[in-house]
Write an enzyme that holds these catalytic residues in place. Structure first.
Site, mmCIF file in Angstrom:
data_model
loop_
_atom_site.group_PDB
_atom_site.id
_atom_site.type_symbol
_atom_site.label_atom_id
_atom_site.label_comp_id
_atom_site.label_asym_id
_atom_site.label_seq_id
_atom_site.Cartn_x
_atom_site.Cartn_y
_atom_site.Cartn_z
ATOM 1 C CD GLU A 1 7.536 0.236 7.810
ATOM 2 O OE1 GLU A 1 6.545 -0.538 7.376
ATOM 3 O OE2 GLU A 1 7.839 1.319 7.214
ATOM 4 C CE LYS B 1 3.413 -5.871 4.034
ATOM 5 N NZ LYS B 1 2.911 -4.585 4.742
ATOM 6 C CD GLU C 1 0.248 -1.508 8.209
ATOM 7 O OE1 GLU C 1 -0.037 -0.586 9.098
ATOM 8 O OE2 GLU C 1 1.008 -0.772 7.130
ATOM 9 C CG ASP D 1 -0.334 0.094 2.476
ATOM 10 O OD1 ASP D 1 0.834 -0.250 2.541
ATOM 11 O OD2 ASP D 1 -1.218 -0.156 3.478
ATOM 12 C CB SER D 2 4.575 1.897 -0.112
ATOM 13 O OG SER D 2 4.757 0.515 -1.091
ATOM 14 C CG ASP E 1 0.727 -4.089 2.165
ATOM 15 O OD1 ASP E 1 0.788 -5.050 2.851
ATOM 16 O OD2 ASP E 1 1.348 -3.159 1.989
#
Ligand code: KIV
Length: 273
Positions: free
Chosen positions: A183, A114, A116, A46-47, A85
């Site tokens: 991270e 993925k 978070e 999602d970056s 993501d």
């Protein structure tokens, strides 16, 4: 051969495995180039909201936008495991909706998803795994929590928060995730969490001891406007190379040097008259 989630799960350096290499990609050319370079995993991160869409945070991307780019990455048929993501709010509201969103990413071409967060995400991790969707975790400086953190700040800097991070990682491992991104933490935390887990850790700003490393495509190739973060190593500075090529094109168009005869289709006989 493309690595499956179970094949990645056993890739611990302490057992002799070579470090895992992951890089982000958001489209067919990026995925094709990353695959040709021999990376193990491609992350459709999602970056993308930051480095492709020019947003300040990763909160500005939807599940449908992510799927659109997963399809482009999958179109390259990369010889790498494709992780997608789950974007902000695609797994925070309702378990059924979260599983449907995970399935959308898989049907778009991802091999795993993925997400978070630690203990608060235990339920959704279980629901995704119950639906046979392999899950990668992500702890530490999790960018979707930027507002709650009050900025992009290194995490787990106290003994208490470092212990919590390790406990969260262990809990997600017990739940069944196959790997975890760590991270933006002090190196000692990267080392400790790697030692505490049997699944591989993939670090970004987590020191040299994790079981793999990940960087953002545009950061490592010098394609971003912002100054790179401390943990980025820029392997090429392609921004000026691209600008130079485009400037050259503009000059040639304006001077009439482009296109040449070789770059034009010949006139069929008789058509000129
Ligand atoms: O979206 C992303 O690029 C990521 C990496 C920073 C791990 O999640």
């Amino acid at each position: 051969m493309t690595l499956s989630a179970p094949a990645i799960r056993v890739r611990k350096r302490r057992n002799g495995a070579i470090p895992l290499v992951m890089v982000t990609a958001y489209d067919e050319p990026g995925a094709r180039l990353a695959s040709a370079a021999g990376v193990d995993l491609i992350l459709v991160g999602d970056s993308m909201a930051n480095v492709v869409l020019g947003q300040e945070t990763t909160l500005h991307i939807s599940i449908d936008e992510m799927c659109h780019h997963v399809r482009a990455v999958a179109a390259a048929k990369p010889d790498a495991h494709v992780v997608a993501d789950m974007p902000w709010l695609s797994y925070h509201i309702d378990l059924g909706e979260s599983v449907r969103n995970g399935a959308k990413l898989i049907r778009s071409g991802a091999d795993s998803v993925k997400l978070e967060g630690g203990r608060v995400r235990q339920g959704v991790v279980r629901a995704l795994l119950d639906a046979q969707i392999p899950v990668m975790g992500h702890l530490g400086l999790t960018p979707q929590s930027v507002m709650a953190f009050g900025g992009f700040k290194v995490q787990a800097k106290t003994m208490e928060s470092a212990k919590l991070l390790i406990e969260d990682a262990q809990l997600l491992q017990e739940e069944g995730i196959f790997a975890i991104v760590i991270e933006g933490v002090p190196s000692v935390v990267g080392t400790s969490v790697t030692q505490a887990l049997d699944i591989p850790t993939i670090g970004i700003g987590a020191g040299p001891d994790t079981d793999g490393q990940v960087l953002v495509f545009h950061d490592l190739l010098g394609l971003t406007a912002r100054a790179p973060a401390k943990f980025v190593r820029q392997y090429a500075n392609l921004g000026p190379v691209i600008t130079d090529a485009l400037r050259h094109f503009a000059e040639d168009v304006r001077s009439g040097a482009f296109p040449s005869e070789e770059e034009a289709y010949p006139n069929p006989e008789g058509l000129l008259e």
